[in-house]
Design a protein around this motif. Structure first.
Motif, PDB file in Angstrom:
ATOM      1  N   LEU A  39       0.858  -1.181   0.000  1.00  0.00           N
ATOM      2  CA  LEU A  39       0.000   0.000   0.000  1.00  0.00           C
ATOM      3  C   LEU A  39       0.896   1.234   0.000  1.00  0.00           C
ATOM      4  O   LEU A  39       1.552   1.545   0.995  1.00  0.00           O
ATOM      5  N   CYS A  40       0.910   1.929  -1.114  1.00  0.00           N
ATOM      6  CA  CYS A  40       1.847   3.027  -1.339  1.00  0.00           C
ATOM      7  C   CYS A  40       1.203   4.375  -1.003  1.00  0.00           C
ATOM      8  O   CYS A  40       0.161   4.729  -1.556  1.00  0.00           O
ATOM      9  N   HIS A  41       1.829   5.106  -0.098  1.00  0.00           N
ATOM     10  CA  HIS A  41       1.342   6.410   0.347  1.00  0.00           C
ATOM     11  C   HIS A  41       2.274   7.514  -0.141  1.00  0.00           C
ATOM     12  O   HIS A  41       3.477   7.295  -0.321  1.00  0.00           O
ATOM     13  N   ILE A  42       1.722   8.698  -0.294  1.00  0.00           N
ATOM     14  CA  ILE A  42       2.517   9.901  -0.540  1.00  0.00           C
ATOM     15  C   ILE A  42       2.050  10.966   0.449  1.00  0.00           C
ATOM     16  O   ILE A  42       0.896  11.409   0.408  1.00  0.00           O
ATOM     17  N   TRP A  43       2.940  11.329   1.351  1.00  0.00           N
ATOM     18  CA  TRP A  43       2.610  12.374   2.321  1.00  0.00           C
ATOM     19  C   TRP A  43       2.458  13.710   1.611  1.00  0.00           C
ATOM     20  O   TRP A  43       3.089  13.956   0.577  1.00  0.00           O
ATOM     21  N   PRO A  44       1.641  14.622   2.168  1.00  0.00           N
ATOM     22  CA  PRO A  44       1.581  15.977   1.601  1.00  0.00           C
ATOM     23  C   PRO A  44       2.900  16.698   1.837  1.00  0.00           C
ATOM     24  O   PRO A  44       3.543  16.502   2.873  1.00  0.00           O
ATOM     25  N   PRO A  45       3.337  17.512   0.893  1.00  0.00           N
ATOM     26  CA  PRO A  45       4.603  18.234   1.083  1.00  0.00           C
ATOM     27  C   PRO A  45       4.473  19.325   2.135  1.00  0.00           C
ATOM     28  O   PRO A  45       3.380  19.790   2.449  1.00  0.00           O
ATOM     29  N   LYS A  46       5.610  19.710   2.683  1.00  0.00           N
ATOM     30  CA  LYS A  46       5.719  20.812   3.631  1.00  0.00           C
ATOM     31  C   LYS A  46       4.894  20.583   4.892  1.00  0.00           C
ATOM     32  O   LYS A  46       4.354  21.517   5.485  1.00  0.00           O
ATOM     33  N   VAL A  47       4.766  19.318   5.306  1.00  0.00           N
ATOM     34  CA  VAL A  47       4.095  18.984   6.564  1.00  0.00           C
ATOM     35  C   VAL A  47       5.157  18.490   7.539  1.00  0.00           C
ATOM     36  O   VAL A  47       5.969  17.639   7.193  1.00  0.00           O
ATOM     37  N   ASP A  48       5.144  19.044   8.739  1.00  0.00           N
ATOM     38  CA  ASP A  48       6.156  18.660   9.722  1.00  0.00           C
ATOM     39  C   ASP A  48       5.472  18.401  11.056  1.00  0.00           C
ATOM     40  O   ASP A  48       5.518  19.198  11.973  1.00  0.00           O
ATOM     41  N   ILE A  49       4.801  17.250  11.146  1.00  0.00           N
ATOM     42  CA  ILE A  49       4.052  16.897  12.346  1.00  0.00           C
ATOM     43  C   ILE A  49       4.543  15.553  12.870  1.00  0.00           C
ATOM     44  O   ILE A  49       5.167  14.781  12.130  1.00  0.00           O
ATOM     45  N   PRO A  50       4.289  15.251  14.160  1.00  0.00           N
ATOM     46  CA  PRO A  50       4.617  13.905  14.649  1.00  0.00           C
ATOM     47  C   PRO A  50       3.924  12.867  13.781  1.00  0.00           C
ATOM     48  O   PRO A  50       2.738  12.980  13.482  1.00  0.00           O
ATOM     49  N   GLY A  51       4.653  11.876  13.405  1.00  0.00           N
ATOM     50  CA  GLY A  51       4.160  10.886  12.455  1.00  0.00           C
ATOM     51  C   GLY A  51       4.990  10.984  11.183  1.00  0.00           C
ATOM     52  O   GLY A  51       5.510   9.988  10.687  1.00  0.00           O
ATOM     53  N   PHE A  52       5.138  12.194  10.661  1.00  0.00           N
ATOM     54  CA  PHE A  52       6.101  12.398   9.573  1.00  0.00           C
ATOM     55  C   PHE A  52       7.483  12.540  10.189  1.00  0.00           C
ATOM     56  O   PHE A  52       8.436  11.893   9.779  1.00  0.00           O
TER      57      PHE A  52
END
Length: 500
Positions: free
Chosen positions: A262-275
């Motif tokens: 299952l391939c995900h792409i995080w949103p750019p310019k996000v800096d939260i716990p988890g990323f």
């Protein structure tokens, strides 16, 4: 060539006890404790309390206490036997029969277990690393001591049934050159442990199938202390995908065996716990996330199936298929990452989604998403540079996100203003004053020039534009009046709600 006729005798070779000395060499403190939590889960525990106990601020003992099914004497003997492989259920996290011993001896010279099972007498066992490495000897502890341990466990978890694993005579724990150093080490160790357990068991914590608490306290006060829960850290916890076509399932196949990715792409310019995990940049956590029975075995990394790069930092892939382990992947005893077999890398080269998307195409989509996110940043208008009153980390974040006007700078500082007012705009000196009467609400420690970073960041984003012109226009003056009125009402309400 040796034929069957050449065999004259078969002998049984027992393992040399000396191998104990090398057990646990690859376990970090976090991965070792996570391995003990696996044992708790295999015992059907729903609550695990981890106690890091100190003397004069130095770590001297680790306890992992659960409310699982517990063990009787025979089961406890087997648990302390090196390499004993019980009958593992399909959902069990145990695998090799050495985890508890290896994890423990990686950090302690003495391993003690206390356990209570319904209908059985409480038991205690202890193995000392020096003795165990000579002849695998194990000490049987008294029924009275085991009963005391059961009573303690009931106070901690609410259930007498369960198991307590205790490490003592610790090795490798940093004692610090002084008290301040020791406290800093202990605080960092707790933070790293919380983060590691929060991401490793995030699915189980989120589903309320498991509660993990951590207590750090001096030994003599531990029984009076209350552990704080570990919070789940979801490495896929973004609100909205960075690409409209993802997440997407890509299937790899070889020798009749299939594995879904299952391939995900995080949103750019996000800096939260988890990323960001353990306070480290999200760039370090691109790659594969491999689960087994909802336990995260690998936190990122491409394992030579692809190359890491800044441009691929938004790409994360879930592999959640028990059958893949042992065929495509090989698990190590520490459960700290897996070896990807050549057959998996070959299968990945031909993997595809139902719409024909290949794994290479997915990586390119992730790279494109990252590049477009960076281009959008370049369109942001320059802002006045933050100066006095901004914490260094906050200044760096603003500078990373926004181009700066180097001709001037903005200060955010505390000053005593009339009661009921929260801010005052000093345009001529490029300073936004905050009423120090209310400083205690946002910076209880007081006295630091760079305190209250959250409040200052919000005020900067709200007000910076008025300081970027050559004069205050009618609209600017109206905005300042609006901010004063609303923020003054808000800070007064904040004070009243806190009963101050």
């Amino acid at each position: 060539m040796v034929s069957g006729e050449d065999v004259v005798e078969t002998i049984r070779l027992k393992p040399d006890a000396g191998l104990v000395k090398s057990l646990g060499a690859h376990y970090s403190l976090e991965s070792a404790i996570a391995d003990l939590v696996d044992n708790c889960l295999d015992a059907r525990a729903t609550k695990v309390t981890i106690r890091l106990l100190t003397e004069t601020d130095r770590l001297v003992q680790v306890q992992v206490i659960d409310n699982g099914t517990g063990m009787d004497g025979a089961a406890a003997d087997k648990a302390m036997t090196l390499g004993h492989r019980r009958e593992y259920a399909i959902n069990d996290l145990g695998h090799f029969g050495i985890g508890m011993k290896a994890a423990s001896f990686g950090h302690a010279d003495v391993l003690t277990i206390w356990s209570s099972k319904d209908g059985a007498t409480p038991v205690g066992r202890r193995i000392r690393r020096t003795d165990f490495s000579k002849d695998f000897s194990c000490e049987i502890l008294s029924d009275e001591a085991a009963a005391d341990a059961k009573a303690q466990r009931k106070r901690v978890t609410g259930a007498g049934r369960g198991t307590s694993v205790v490490w003592s005579e610790l090795r490798g724990a940093y004692h610090g050159a002084n008290t301040e150093e020791a406290r800093t080490w202990m605080a960092n160790a707790e933070r790293s442990l919380r983060s590691h357990l929060g991401v490793t068991f995030h699915r189980l914590i989120t589903k309320d199938a498991l509660t993990i608490e951590i207590l750090v306290d001096e030994v003599q006060y531990a029984d009076e202390g209350i552990g704080m829960p570990v919070r789940a850290i979801d490495p896929f916890g973004y609100a909205r995908s960075g690409h409209p076509d993802y997440p997407k399932t890509i299937v790899a196949e070889s020798g009749g065996q299939k594995v879904a990715l299952l391939c995900h792409i995080w949103p750019p310019k996000v800096d939260i716990p988890g990323f960001r995990i353990q306070g480290k940049s999200g760039e370090r956590f691109q790659g594969f996330y491999i689960y087994r029975n909802d336990r995260l075995l690998q936190v990122g990394g491409w394992s030579q199936a692809a190359n890491s790069s800044v441009q691929r930092q938004l790409a994360r892939v879930v592999l959640d298929d028990e059958s893949a382990i042992g065929f495509f992947l090989t698990m190590n005893p520490e459960k700290a990452g897996l070896r990807f077999e050549p057959i998996f890398r070959d299968a990945l080269a031909h993997a595809a989604a139902a719409d024909g998307t290949t794994f290479d195409a997915y990586l390119k989509d992730a790279e494109t998403c990252y590049a477009e996110g960076n281009r959008r940043v370049s369109k942001r208008q320059p802002v006045i540079a933050p100066k006095k009153g901004f914490a260094p980390k906050l200044r760096r974040s603003i500078e990373a996100e926004l181009p700066l006007l180097r001709s001037d700078s903005l200060n955010l500082q505390w000053k005593k203003l009339p009661e009921g007012e929260f801010i005052d705009v000093d345009f001529s000196n490029s300073t936004l004053w905050i009423n120090s009467r209310y400083r205690y609400l946002f910076a209880p420690e007081r006295g630091s020039l760079n305190d209250a970073p959250l409040v200052k960041a919000l005020l900067f984003l709200l007000t910076h534009e008025v300081f970027e012109g050559s004069h205050l226009g009618p609209k600017d003056k109206d905005n300042i009046s609006l901010w004063r009125a609303i923020l003054s009402a808000a800070v007064t309400a904040e004070e009243e709600m806190r009963g101050e």
